[in-house]
Design an enzyme around this catalytic site. Structure first.
Site, PDB file in Angstrom:
ATOM      1  N   GLY A  48      82.144 -76.631 -82.354  1.00 42.56           N
ATOM      2  CA  GLY A  48      81.304 -77.781 -82.222  1.00 42.56           C
ATOM      3  C   GLY A  48      82.486 -78.849 -82.498  1.00 42.56           C
ATOM      4  N   ARG A  49      82.685 -79.126 -83.779  1.00 43.49           N
ATOM      5  CA  ARG A  49      83.834 -80.107 -84.396  1.00 43.49           C
ATOM      6  C   ARG A  49      84.929 -79.992 -83.652  1.00 43.49           C
ATOM      7  NH1 ARG A  49      83.418 -81.928 -89.628  1.00 43.49           N
ATOM      8  NH2 ARG A  49      82.094 -79.928 -90.153  1.00 43.49           N
ATOM      9  N   GLY A 106      83.331 -73.344 -86.095  1.00 43.97           N
ATOM     10  CA  GLY A 106      83.639 -73.425 -87.605  1.00 43.97           C
ATOM     11  C   GLY A 106      85.207 -73.848 -87.684  1.00 43.97           C
ATOM     12  N   TYR A 121      79.627 -85.029 -85.617  1.00 48.72           N
ATOM     13  CA  TYR A 121      79.043 -85.342 -87.090  1.00 48.72           C
ATOM     14  C   TYR A 121      78.982 -86.990 -87.111  1.00 48.72           C
ATOM     15  CZ  TYR A 121      79.193 -80.338 -86.767  1.00 48.72           C
ATOM     16  OH  TYR A 121      78.987 -78.923 -86.286  1.00 48.72           O
ATOM     17  N   ARG A 170      79.684 -89.263 -93.024  1.00 47.25           N
ATOM     18  CA  ARG A 170      80.739 -88.244 -93.657  1.00 47.25           C
ATOM     19  C   ARG A 170      81.510 -88.772 -94.980  1.00 47.25           C
ATOM     20  NH1 ARG A 170      84.465 -86.072 -91.411  1.00 47.25           N
ATOM     21  NH2 ARG A 170      84.147 -84.124 -92.096  1.00 47.25           N
ATOM     22  N   CYS A 202      74.083-102.020 -99.165  1.00 49.63           N
ATOM     23  CA  CYS A 202      73.928-102.286-100.340  1.00 49.63           C
ATOM     24  C   CYS A 202      73.797-101.180-101.359  1.00 49.63           C
ATOM     25  CB  CYS A 202      72.574-102.804-100.427  1.00 49.63           C
ATOM     26  SG  CYS A 202      72.308-104.301 -99.722  1.00 49.63           S
ATOM     27  N   GLU A 203      74.866-100.284-101.111  1.00 53.94           N
ATOM     28  CA  GLU A 203      75.023 -99.073-101.956  1.00 53.94           C
ATOM     29  C   GLU A 203      76.517 -98.812-102.313  1.00 53.94           C
ATOM     30  OE1 GLU A 203      73.504 -95.231-101.320  1.00 53.94           O
ATOM     31  OE2 GLU A 203      71.646 -96.128-100.138  1.00 53.94           O
ATOM     32  N   GLU A 210      80.834 -70.527 -80.814  1.00 52.41           N
ATOM     33  CA  GLU A 210      80.069 -71.733 -80.768  1.00 52.41           C
ATOM     34  C   GLU A 210      80.900 -72.998 -81.629  1.00 52.41           C
ATOM     35  OE1 GLU A 210      77.044 -70.347 -83.327  1.00 52.41           O
ATOM     36  OE2 GLU A 210      75.932 -69.284 -81.717  1.00 52.41           O
TER      37      GLU A 210
HETATM   38  C1  LIG Z   1      77.069 -76.076 -87.000  1.00 54.64           C
HETATM   39  C2  LIG Z   1      77.198 -74.955 -86.324  1.00 54.64           C
HETATM   40  C3  LIG Z   1      78.067 -74.559 -85.387  1.00 54.64           C
HETATM   41  C4  LIG Z   1      79.279 -75.381 -85.248  1.00 54.64           C
HETATM   42  O1  LIG Z   1      80.243 -75.567 -86.164  1.00 54.64           O
HETATM   43  P1  LIG Z   1      81.588 -76.423 -85.978  1.00 54.64           P
HETATM   44  O2  LIG Z   1      82.078 -76.505 -87.421  1.00 54.64           O
HETATM   45  O3  LIG Z   1      81.052 -77.923 -85.510  1.00 54.64           O
HETATM   46  O4  LIG Z   1      82.450 -75.650 -85.136  1.00 54.64           O
HETATM   47  C5  LIG Z   1      77.954 -73.120 -84.490  1.00 54.64           C
HETATM   48  N1  LIG Z   1      77.245 -72.404 -84.790  1.00 54.64           N
HETATM   49  C6  LIG Z   1      76.095 -72.731 -85.936  1.00 54.64           C
HETATM   50  C7  LIG Z   1      75.060 -71.585 -86.074  1.00 54.64           C
HETATM   51  C8  LIG Z   1      76.019 -73.885 -86.267  1.00 54.64           C
HETATM   52  O5  LIG Z   1      75.149 -74.027 -87.361  1.00 54.64           O
END
Ligand SMILES: *Cc1c(COP(=O)(O)O)cnc(C)c1O
Length: 421
Positions: free
Chosen positions: A277-278, A239, A375, A314, A346-347, A275
């Site tokens: 991701g982004r 997150g 994403y 996005r 077309c939106e 965890e």
């Molecule tokens: C989406 C998600 C993440 C990753 O979130 P980021 O904002 O991309 O770091 C980690 N854990 C869970 C359970 C998620 O659903």
């Protein structure tokens, strides 16, 4: 910092000039920098130094096989949210004991798949899921290692659609009921409780919600241990946000995030998982598009690109901002013009930016969307029968197509016309 810089007036991905890639694969395309992925992983490694930890890359942010194989080669584990992602992780060579399985709606088939192939832990999100996992594990003669995802009722102060830790959100069990649910988990066959999981949302630009949530997890750790549970692992979710708009104040650094973790849960003797991701994949990717037309409207100019909302959703979905830069570096002090930057779909929602200042653009000019590695490709579709766009990975002065553009026939032949038509 990323590895997308102007060199001799041309935007490069590491040492490869973007027009060279455009000539090879056509536009639009996604391009990822492996040096940037590595750097972002290393920043988290440094932030958690001194703690027993595992960084589980949230592969839903970018699950191209080349990206996850690259992350795995650095030592990352994977956070998966579907059977499909589990298959992808295994196919990229990630061992089962480095895969954590998240998500509110795991099916019995997905549970069996992971139990068969190997799993580090399931992050369980409800009582019915506990019951289901217990049944599946027992039937297979296996033991499923679990954490329970708690919902700490913390407002992550992010976009409505990606806040996940408030009591009205569908995720986890209310933290106030955690002791009761852990008691249930301990009583069910086939499950082994090993820890606690929390994930409060995505694109957080403030550390305070993390601090509040992690303090609650620390308190819960003591309470659950007092109840006789083994709590040896804390999964703190992902997150942490990234700077989408470079002129804005930057979000907190992973190092500062690591300090919050150490301060709140660092002395519990637990193995720590995160965890992200982004933060790993977001600024490691660009979307590169070409200008089809510059259209002079009644009160504004439209820059009509060959990329559209189906390629990068996005802006349409979250009102998200992406910095956009011309691939040919503008002269210093070049005059800026406001454009509405749109795709051909077309939106009216197919608008990437309104009244965005750019140097004058002409037909054929290339433009790069920054921060498009997370994403982006994973949320794309073939709406308007626009084939998925290619993905390219750069490593120094080399580049490779890591997903080719399907042909029109590939796209059409996925459908079948019944004999009665
Ligand atoms: C989406 C998600 C993440 C990753 O979130 P980021 O904002 O991309 O770091 C980690 N854990 C869970 C359970 C998620 O659903």
């Amino acid at each position: 910092m990323d590895h997308f810089l102007y060199k001799n007036g041309i935007l490069h991905a590491e040492d490869v000039a973007l027009p060279e890639i455009a000539a090879a694969v056509g536009t639009p395309f996604y391009v990822y920098s492996s040096a940037t992925l590595t750097r972002h992983f290393q920043v988290f490694e440094d932030a958690l130094a001194g703690l027993d930890h595992l960084i589980c890359y949230a592969m839903k942010s970018n699950s191209n096989q080349a990206v996850i194989a690259h992350m795995a080669s650095l030592g990352a584990g994977m956070d998966v949210v579907s059977g499909g992602e589990y298959h992808r992780a295994r196919a990229a060579g990630v061992p089962g004991d480095r895969i954590v399985f998240s998500g509110v709606g795991k099916t019995a088939e997905e549970m069996a798949l992971a139990l068969e192939g190997g799993i580090r832990q399931f992050n369980v999100e409800s009582e019915p899921e506990l019951q289901r996992l217990s049944q599946v594990a027992e039937r297979m003669g296996k033991t499923a290692p679990i954490t329970i995802r708690v919902n700490p009722d913390v407002d992550a102060r992010t976009h409505e659609k990606i806040a996940t830790g408030r009591k009205e959100d569908k995720f986890g069990i209310p933290i106030a009921r955690a002791r009761e649910v852990y008691r249930l988990a301990a009583s069910l066959p086939g499950l082994q409780v090993i820890g606690i999981d929390v994930h409060i949302g995505s694109q957080l630009t403030d550390l305070e919600p993390f601090e509040i949530a992690y303090k609650k997890v620390a308190e819960l750790t003591h309470a659950l241990r007092a109840d006789g549970h083994e709590i040896s692992r804390l999964d703190l979710g992902g997150g942490l946000g990234i700077p989408y708009e470079r002129s804005n104040t930057a979000p907190p650094l992973p190092l500062e995030y690591g300090e919050v973790i150490k301060r709140t849960v660092g002395d519990l003797g637990c193995e720590i998982e995160i965890e992200p991701g982004r933060l790993i994949s977001g600024n490691a990717g660009l979307l590169v598009a070409s200008t089809i037309y510059v259209k002079h409207g009644e009160d504004r100019d439209f820059l009509i690109l060959d990329a559209a909302m189906n390629d990068l959703i996005r802006p349409a979905m979250y009102g998200a901002w992406h910095d956009m830069v011309p691939v040919v570096e503008p002269a210093p002090g070049a005059e800026q013009t406001p454009y509405d930057i749109v795709g051909p779909v077309c939106e009216s929602g197919d608008t990437f930016a309104k009244q965005r200042n750019l140097p004058a653009m002409a037909e054929g000019d290339l433009i790069a969307f920054r921060s498009a590695g997370a994403y982006g490709a994973v949320m794309s579709s073939e709406y308007n029968s626009r084939p998925l766009i290619p993905e390219v990975m750069v490593n120094g002065d080399q580049f490779a197509v890591i997903r080719a553009r399907p042909s029109f026939d590939d796209m059409i032949n996925r459908d079948t016309i019944p004999t009665w038509v």
